[in-house]
Design an enzyme around this catalytic site. Structure first.
Site, PDB file in Angstrom:
ATOM      1  N   ASN A 208      39.396  41.199  45.465  1.00  0.00           N
ATOM      2  CA  ASN A 208      40.503  41.765  44.686  1.00  0.00           C
ATOM      3  C   ASN A 208      40.405  43.283  44.732  1.00  0.00           C
ATOM      4  O   ASN A 208      39.510  43.841  45.366  1.00  0.00           O
ATOM      5  CB  ASN A 208      40.474  41.229  43.248  1.00  0.00           C
ATOM      6  CG  ASN A 208      39.163  41.571  42.564  1.00  0.00           C
ATOM      7  OD1 ASN A 208      38.835  42.732  42.351  1.00  0.00           O
ATOM      8  ND2 ASN A 208      38.374  40.548  42.254  1.00  0.00           N
ATOM      9  N   LYS A 287      33.156  33.066  63.526  1.00  0.00           N
ATOM     10  CA  LYS A 287      34.513  33.518  63.221  1.00  0.00           C
ATOM     11  C   LYS A 287      35.517  32.355  63.336  1.00  0.00           C
ATOM     12  O   LYS A 287      35.473  31.618  64.334  1.00  0.00           O
ATOM     13  CB  LYS A 287      34.892  34.650  64.193  1.00  0.00           C
ATOM     14  CG  LYS A 287      36.254  35.228  63.929  1.00  0.00           C
ATOM     15  CD  LYS A 287      36.614  36.258  64.985  1.00  0.00           C
ATOM     16  CE  LYS A 287      38.067  36.663  64.839  1.00  0.00           C
ATOM     17  NZ  LYS A 287      38.546  37.460  65.957  1.00  0.00           N
ATOM     18  N   PHE A 321      36.504  41.598  29.435  1.00  0.00           N
ATOM     19  CA  PHE A 321      37.793  42.198  29.780  1.00  0.00           C
ATOM     20  C   PHE A 321      38.752  41.059  30.086  1.00  0.00           C
ATOM     21  O   PHE A 321      38.317  39.955  30.440  1.00  0.00           O
ATOM     22  CB  PHE A 321      37.663  43.112  31.005  1.00  0.00           C
ATOM     23  CG  PHE A 321      37.360  44.538  30.649  1.00  0.00           C
ATOM     24  CD1 PHE A 321      36.125  44.904  30.161  1.00  0.00           C
ATOM     25  CD2 PHE A 321      38.329  45.531  30.802  1.00  0.00           C
ATOM     26  CE1 PHE A 321      35.841  46.214  29.828  1.00  0.00           C
ATOM     27  CE2 PHE A 321      38.067  46.843  30.473  1.00  0.00           C
ATOM     28  CZ  PHE A 321      36.815  47.195  29.985  1.00  0.00           C
ATOM     29  N   LYS A 335      40.863  33.939  25.695  1.00  0.00           N
ATOM     30  CA  LYS A 335      39.563  34.222  26.339  1.00  0.00           C
ATOM     31  C   LYS A 335      38.513  34.604  25.288  1.00  0.00           C
ATOM     32  O   LYS A 335      37.355  34.196  25.376  1.00  0.00           O
ATOM     33  CB  LYS A 335      39.707  35.355  27.368  1.00  0.00           C
ATOM     34  CG  LYS A 335      40.336  34.849  28.655  1.00  0.00           C
ATOM     35  CD  LYS A 335      40.594  35.919  29.687  1.00  0.00           C
ATOM     36  CE  LYS A 335      41.365  35.282  30.848  1.00  0.00           C
ATOM     37  NZ  LYS A 335      41.962  36.224  31.756  1.00  0.00           N
ATOM     38  N   LYS A 339      35.407  32.026  25.250  1.00  0.00           N
ATOM     39  CA  LYS A 339      34.129  32.504  25.807  1.00  0.00           C
ATOM     40  C   LYS A 339      33.180  33.014  24.715  1.00  0.00           C
ATOM     41  O   LYS A 339      32.171  33.644  25.006  1.00  0.00           O
ATOM     42  CB  LYS A 339      34.396  33.596  26.850  1.00  0.00           C
ATOM     43  CG  LYS A 339      35.292  33.111  28.016  1.00  0.00           C
ATOM     44  CD  LYS A 339      35.324  34.074  29.186  1.00  0.00           C
ATOM     45  CE  LYS A 339      36.396  33.665  30.186  1.00  0.00           C
ATOM     46  NZ  LYS A 339      36.232  34.252  31.499  1.00  0.00           N
TER      47      LYS A 339
HETATM   48  O1  PMT Z   1      37.531  48.313  38.652  1.00  0.00           O
HETATM   49  P1  PMT Z   1      38.795  49.078  38.339  1.00  0.00           P
HETATM   50  O2  PMT Z   1      39.606  49.393  39.559  1.00  0.00           O
HETATM   51  O3  PMT Z   1      38.527  50.283  37.477  1.00  0.00           O
HETATM   52  O4  PMT Z   1      39.753  48.120  37.476  1.00  0.00           O
HETATM   53  C1  PMT Z   1      39.382  47.732  36.190  1.00  0.00           C
HETATM   54  C2  PMT Z   1      39.642  46.236  35.939  1.00  0.00           C
HETATM   55  C3  PMT Z   1      41.124  45.942  36.031  1.00  0.00           C
HETATM   56  C4  PMT Z   1      38.886  45.390  36.969  1.00  0.00           C
HETATM   57  C5  PMT Z   1      39.092  45.926  34.505  1.00  0.00           C
HETATM   58  O5  PMT Z   1      39.789  46.727  33.581  1.00  0.00           O
HETATM   59  C6  PMT Z   1      39.260  44.464  34.147  1.00  0.00           C
HETATM   60  O6  PMT Z   1      40.264  44.011  33.627  1.00  0.00           O
HETATM   61  N1  PMT Z   1      38.196  43.656  34.420  1.00  0.00           N
HETATM   62  C7  PMT Z   1      38.220  42.182  34.271  1.00  0.00           C
HETATM   63  C8  PMT Z   1      38.969  41.560  35.406  1.00  0.00           C
HETATM   64  C9  PMT Z   1      38.965  40.059  35.337  1.00  0.00           C
HETATM   65  O7  PMT Z   1      38.357  39.435  36.150  1.00  0.00           O
HETATM   66  O8  PMT Z   1      39.578  39.539  34.323  1.00  0.00           O
HETATM   67  P2  PMT Z   1      39.668  37.944  34.007  1.00  0.00           P
HETATM   68  O9  PMT Z   1      40.688  37.882  32.961  1.00  0.00           O
HETATM   69  O10 PMT Z   1      39.869  37.192  35.270  1.00  0.00           O
HETATM   70  O11 PMT Z   1      38.237  37.580  33.453  1.00  0.00           O
HETATM   71  C10 PMT Z   1      37.922  37.621  32.074  1.00  0.00           C
HETATM   72  C11 PMT Z   1      36.485  38.019  31.854  1.00  0.00           C
HETATM   73  O12 PMT Z   1      35.625  37.010  32.356  1.00  0.00           O
HETATM   74  C12 PMT Z   1      36.072  39.314  32.520  1.00  0.00           C
HETATM   75  O13 PMT Z   1      35.233  40.010  31.620  1.00  0.00           O
HETATM   76  C13 PMT Z   1      35.316  38.839  33.739  1.00  0.00           C
HETATM   77  O14 PMT Z   1      34.269  39.785  34.095  1.00  0.00           O
HETATM   78  C14 PMT Z   1      34.713  37.538  33.288  1.00  0.00           C
HETATM   79  N2  PMT Z   1      34.551  36.530  34.357  1.00  0.00           N
HETATM   80  C15 PMT Z   1      35.624  36.040  35.013  1.00  0.00           C
HETATM   81  C16 PMT Z   1      35.460  35.067  35.976  1.00  0.00           C
HETATM   82  C17 PMT Z   1      34.174  34.602  36.264  1.00  0.00           C
HETATM   83  N3  PMT Z   1      33.969  33.662  37.192  1.00  0.00           N
HETATM   84  N4  PMT Z   1      33.122  35.104  35.610  1.00  0.00           N
HETATM   85  C18 PMT Z   1      33.288  36.041  34.657  1.00  0.00           C
HETATM   86  O15 PMT Z   1      32.317  36.495  34.045  1.00  0.00           O
END
Ligand code: PMT
Length: 404
Positions: A208, A287, A321, A335, A339
């Site tokens: 991403n 590949k 986040f 979330k 979580k």
């Molecule tokens: O890195 P930048 O370019 O500065 O951009 C910042 C950002 C947009 C990446 C940041 O602000 C942000 O939103 N980070 C979380 C992105 C994300 O994966 O969001 P989510 O809604 O999919 O996940 C929710 C939370 O679960 C997040 O804290 C994530 O780290 C965590 N997660 C998600 C999936 C997974 N398999 N394991 C996790 O721990």
């Protein structure tokens, strides 16, 4: 970060004096009002005009300059300083300060100041290792002087070893850190940042647009505020923050391993990483060749690291986040609950100036006590502090609630 702060930069006589010009530029860029004091030997290496031009302030050189005494004076400079930094600091000035010798404008002003003093030594490796220098430096450390230790490398004198003036960016970071409030001292903060990459074959991956900026800014701010910080970072193009233990990982599986490893010791966790929710079921050894008109990929779910941490949270303060494109508050609230988080920082990544890659972000902060706060667009560096302000407040409330 230094807006409104007065930084007095002492420049002493070493070949590294020219690097201090860059330090002035960085300090000014951070918003500091910089006043330079040069020793006589420093003026043999660099002309005062260089520092005057970069700092946009007169350079102070003489202890007995009648005009300066009337207008500013060394005592006034000592009083006005929020911080003194001496870069380069020669063995001579370290020795003088350790012995209380005040025989020129710089040493007199430093002796008269109540501001913190940060020394960035630069000298020949054998001088640096000399037991007399070491005793002097240790004495100053005991008296609360701060040091940015020199780097190793090729020295101007031809020797190789420690003694090179630290990079001006590192010294500038230490100035910012020295002036920051230390409300996270004693905390062990784990931050995750950046994307993960899930490999399809030896040359392709699913990922991403996360740049890591948000997480890196949080790690840097937490360290400045006194925390011991571990940063688990996916692949990004950023320099690891100064003084932060940075663990580089690639896939979600590696991020899980590194993050859970650091989780055991952490008191606060901030998960800003954009972890891939799915990975290819298998990684092709060679590949994948172009054959059919379409290609079906089977993806399997990655473990949710944050959800695992939520289950094992204990006394830790857990911040997640949420990157959303629709129903921001509703999805973020789900979330937070699912979580077992204490706080969730929600960004609508479809908004201009928010989310992935940008220098800025726009967030909504939801807490487990039901509060919801909208923050305006701000630089990720500033937002990092705004998030940590709320974390510090909530951690104190949580601990008070537990003890009371
Ligand atoms: O890195 P930048 O370019 O500065 O951009 C910042 C950002 C947009 C990446 C940041 O602000 C942000 O939103 N980070 C979380 C992105 C994300 O994966 O969001 P989510 O809604 O999919 O996940 C929710 C939370 O679960 C997040 O804290 C994530 O780290 C965590 N997660 C998600 C999936 C997974 N398999 N394991 C996790 O721990």
């Amino acid at each position: 970060m230094l807006t409104g702060k007065v930084v007095v930069l002492g420049v002493t006589g070493g070949i590294a004096a020219y690097k201090s010009a860059e330090l002035v530029r960085l300090l000014v860029r951070e918003g500091a009002s910089v006043h330079v004091v040069m020793t006589r030997s420093a003026r043999e290496f660099v002309a005062p005009l260089t520092f005057q031009t970069l700092s946009m302030n007169p350079v102070h050189c003489d202890l007995f300059n009648l005009i300066e005494e009337q207008e500013i004076g060394h005592i006034s400079l000592a009083d006005r300083a929020d911080l003194f930094v001496i870069a380069p600091a020669t063995a001579n000035v370290v020795g003088k300060l350790a012995c209380g010798i005040a025989d020129d404008l710089l040493t007199t002003t430093v002796m008269a100041t109540r501001a913190p003093v940060l020394l960035a030594p630069a000298m020949n490796v054998n001088m640096y290792r000399n037991p007399i220098y070491r005793e002097n430096a240790e004495k100053l450390l005991r008296h609360g002087y701060l040091f940015v230790e020199p780097a190793r490398g090729m020295l101007a004198c031809g020797w190789e070893g420690e003694g090179r003036l630290q990079d001006p960016a590192v010294i500038c970071e230490e100035v910012i850190s020295a002036l920051a409030r230390k409300d996270l001292r004693g905390e062990k903060v784990l931050v995750t940042a950046g994307p993960t990459r899930e490999e399809l074959d030896p040359i392709r991956y699913i990922s991403n647009h996360s740049s890591g900026r948000m997480g890196y800014a949080i790690a840097r701010a937490a360290r400045r505020r006194g925390a011991e910080v571990v940063l688990v970072s996916g692949p990004v193009c950023l320099e690891p923050p100064c003084g932060v233990e940075t663990v580089h990982v690639t896939s979600a599986g590696e991020m899980r391993e590194a993050a859970l490893g650091a989780f055991a010791d952490a008191t606060i966790v901030v998960k800003a990483a954009a972890v891939a929710d799915y990975r290819p079921e298998g990684r092709a050894a060679a590949k994948i060749k172009k054959r059919e008109a379409s290609l079906n990929l089977k993806l399997v779910k990655n473990p949710d690291i944050l959800a695992e941490m939520g289950l094992a949270k204990g006394d830790r303060y857990l911040v997640g986040f949420a990157a959303e494109t629709v129903a921001l508050e509703e999805n973020a609230a789900k979330k937070l609950a699912a979580k077992n988080l204490d706080m969730v920082v929600a960004n609508d990544v479809s908004q201009e100036g928010a989310g992935f890659g940008a220098e800025t972000n726009i967030v909504k902060i939801l807490c487990s006590d039901g509060s919801v706060e909208d923050l305006p667009l701000m630089a990720k560096e500033r937002l990092a502090d705004a998030i940590l302000d709320r974390v510090v407040e909530r951690v104190a409330q949580k601990r008070a609630g537990r003890n009371g």
